[in-house]
Design an enzyme around this catalytic site. Structure first.
Site, mmCIF file in Angstrom:
data_model
loop_
_atom_site.group_PDB
_atom_site.id
_atom_site.type_symbol
_atom_site.label_atom_id
_atom_site.label_comp_id
_atom_site.label_asym_id
_atom_site.label_seq_id
_atom_site.Cartn_x
_atom_site.Cartn_y
_atom_site.Cartn_z
ATOM 1 N N GLU A 58 2.155 -8.210 12.395
ATOM 2 C CA GLU A 58 1.896 -7.831 10.863
ATOM 3 C C GLU A 58 3.122 -7.742 10.268
ATOM 4 O O GLU A 58 3.213 -8.180 8.674
ATOM 5 C CB GLU A 58 1.127 -6.676 10.833
ATOM 6 C CG GLU A 58 0.260 -6.142 9.724
ATOM 7 C CD GLU A 58 -0.542 -4.762 9.824
ATOM 8 O OE1 GLU A 58 -1.046 -4.545 8.779
ATOM 9 O OE2 GLU A 58 -0.430 -4.271 10.660
ATOM 10 N N ASP A 108 0.699 -1.408 -0.072
ATOM 11 C CA ASP A 108 0.026 -0.058 0.066
ATOM 12 C C ASP A 108 0.710 1.130 -0.067
ATOM 13 O O ASP A 108 0.627 1.972 -0.775
ATOM 14 C CB ASP A 108 -0.937 0.076 1.096
ATOM 15 C CG ASP A 108 -1.857 -1.097 1.293
ATOM 16 O OD1 ASP A 108 -1.409 -2.172 0.690
ATOM 17 O OD2 ASP A 108 -2.836 -0.988 2.149
#
Length: 450
Positions: free
Chosen positions: A417, A189
């Protein structure tokens, strides 16, 4: 979490692996919502597209049936034009729990002419097409259960429509590669790879939306307000076009990671089509064409890596991200490219074997940030893909060392993550689903054909 896998070498004992497998299983079961698996219970309370593909790859070692259901639920929200949306929203989750919310995307109204489903609200953009790879691996985990449930016949046509959508609607450069229309689409992203094309985007007014991500994560781990405002503007403009891929778009890029995974997925789709008695030839032709154009159009000989091509001026972007290493996972990648990529991976830009896993961006760049989302941290899913590519190219020692590092970092970070590539410190959300999923896969029988 007390470390069983010490920070030096992973101790490959049955006890350690049992503990790691049990912990990874706990994460995936805890993130199951009854129909699919959320990436996390906090920041990501819905179903994400490529996350669920990785989840299914891991779940197949626990329950092939649940792995099948993971993919089936995601694909049930596919649009009639073939796109698989990057988010399938859970209507039981309050609208304000995540932004951009269903009210922002307006899929069932703005996407009506593209065939957005009426029974589910989704986003309008896509993510990397790893689903056929996952479906084929899930089928092979238990072919008898797959046949009993009719899994492959149910997903084959949907996967074929998904790939045809990318071939027919996203070839915006006219050369055969799929283009991305938003930095969220390739999955990386906030990567510096997108800074140049993103810099042309007029940001949305900051008072026109509210960021929810900062309620769950440190601001230093997340995209800046300026970048986020540009993401919102791109998504809003796409929505307002009726999700028309042929409309003018401020951001149009051919990404090497996205297209490399599409090559591998087309080859997996061919196996699926063959298994259900359909013709695999179209998928194989698309895979062959994609692989050829990928090497012709996205190879950066100066940096010895694949690079994104900005369709605004039809030039390669002067960047080096982990997406440029992902063509290692292309079956049959010509030896000179595989050798060059491995050299780049072990060189100063990524320092494979010297840092934690695989940094998401060039360590030598001024844009590198070890903590901020995709601007440098090491992620578990891309490390798994690089590991898979190293094995496929015959670099088993490097692959095994990376495997050990992935397992160690997953344990010591609490299934984070992502991690700081220099220190291994956990960043982002803990108990993250695809981190647990790739651990389960890497703990499987190493003799299993991958």
């Amino acid at each position: 979490m007390t470390s069983l896998l010490r920070s030096g070498d992973v101790t490959d004992t049955d006890h350690d692996h049992r503990a790691l497998r049990a912990a990874a299983t706990r994460v995936l079961l805890g993130n199951w919502n009854g129909r699919g698996t959320v990436p996390s219970r906090s920041l990501y309370p819905h179903q994400w597209s490529w996350d669920s593909a990785f989840v299914a790859i891991g779940l197949r070692h626990l329950s092939p049936r649940r792995a099948q259901q993971e993919l089936e639920w995601l694909l049930s929200a596919q649009w009639a034009d073939g796109r698989v949306p990057h988010i399938v929203f859970n209507p039981a989750v309050p609208a304000g729990a995540y932004f951009p919310s269903p009210d922002f995307w307006q899929s069932s109204s703005a996407g009506r002419h593209r065939g957005a489903p009426a029974h589910a609200e989704t986003s309008g953009i896509v993510q990397p097409p790893v689903h056929a790879i996952a479906a084929w691996l899930v089928h092979r985990a238990d072919p008898r259960e797959s046949a009993r449930r009719g899994f492959l016949p149910r997903v084959a046509a949907r996967l074929d429509a998904w790939h045809r959508y990318l071939a027919d609607h996203r070839d915006l450069g006219g050369r055969g590669l799929a283009a991305i229309l938003h930095p969220w689409e390739p999955g990386l992203d906030n990567s510096p790879c997108w800074d140049i094309p993103l810099g042309r985007v007029t940001p949305a007014a900051e008072d026109s939306y509210r960021r929810v991500d900062l309620d769950h994560s440190a601001a230093g781990d997340r995209p800046t307000d300026l970048d986020y405002a540009r993401y919102v503007r791109l998504a809003r403009d796409y929505r307002d076009s009726g999700y028309d891929d042929a409309a003018p778009h401020a951001f149009q890029v051919e990404d090497p990671g996205f297209n490399a995974l599409l090559v591998a997925a087309e080859q997996a789709l061919a196996e699926i089509l063959r298994a259900v008695g359909a013709d695999p030839a179209p998928a194989l032709r698309r895979a062959e064409r994609l692989a050829t154009v990928l090497t012709e159009r996205l190879w950066d000989d100066e940096r010895r890596i694949f690079a994104p091509r900005d369709l605004h001026d039809d030039r390669l972007l002067p960047v080096a991200g982990v997406n440029g290493l992902l063509p290692l996972a292309v079956p049959g990648l010509p030896r000179p490219f595989a050798d060059a990529l491995e050299s780049t991976a072990t060189g100063e830009r990524f320092q494979l074997g010297q840092v934690h896993m695989v940094p998401s961006y060039d360590l030598t760049s001024e844009q590198f940030d070890p903590n901020r989302y995709w601007r440098g941290p090491s992620w578990f899913n891309t490390a798994w893909l690089v590991h898979r590519g190293l094995h496929a190219s015959g670099s088993t020692d490097a692959a095994d060392e990376l495997r050990a590092g992935i397992l160690r970092d997953a344990w010591t970070s609490g299934f984070a993550e992502y991690v700081n590539p220099r220190t291994g410190a956990a960043r982002g959300i803990r108990d993250f689903s695809w981190t647990a999923a790739v651990v389960l896969d890497l703990l499987s029988d190493p003799r299993e054909e991958r």
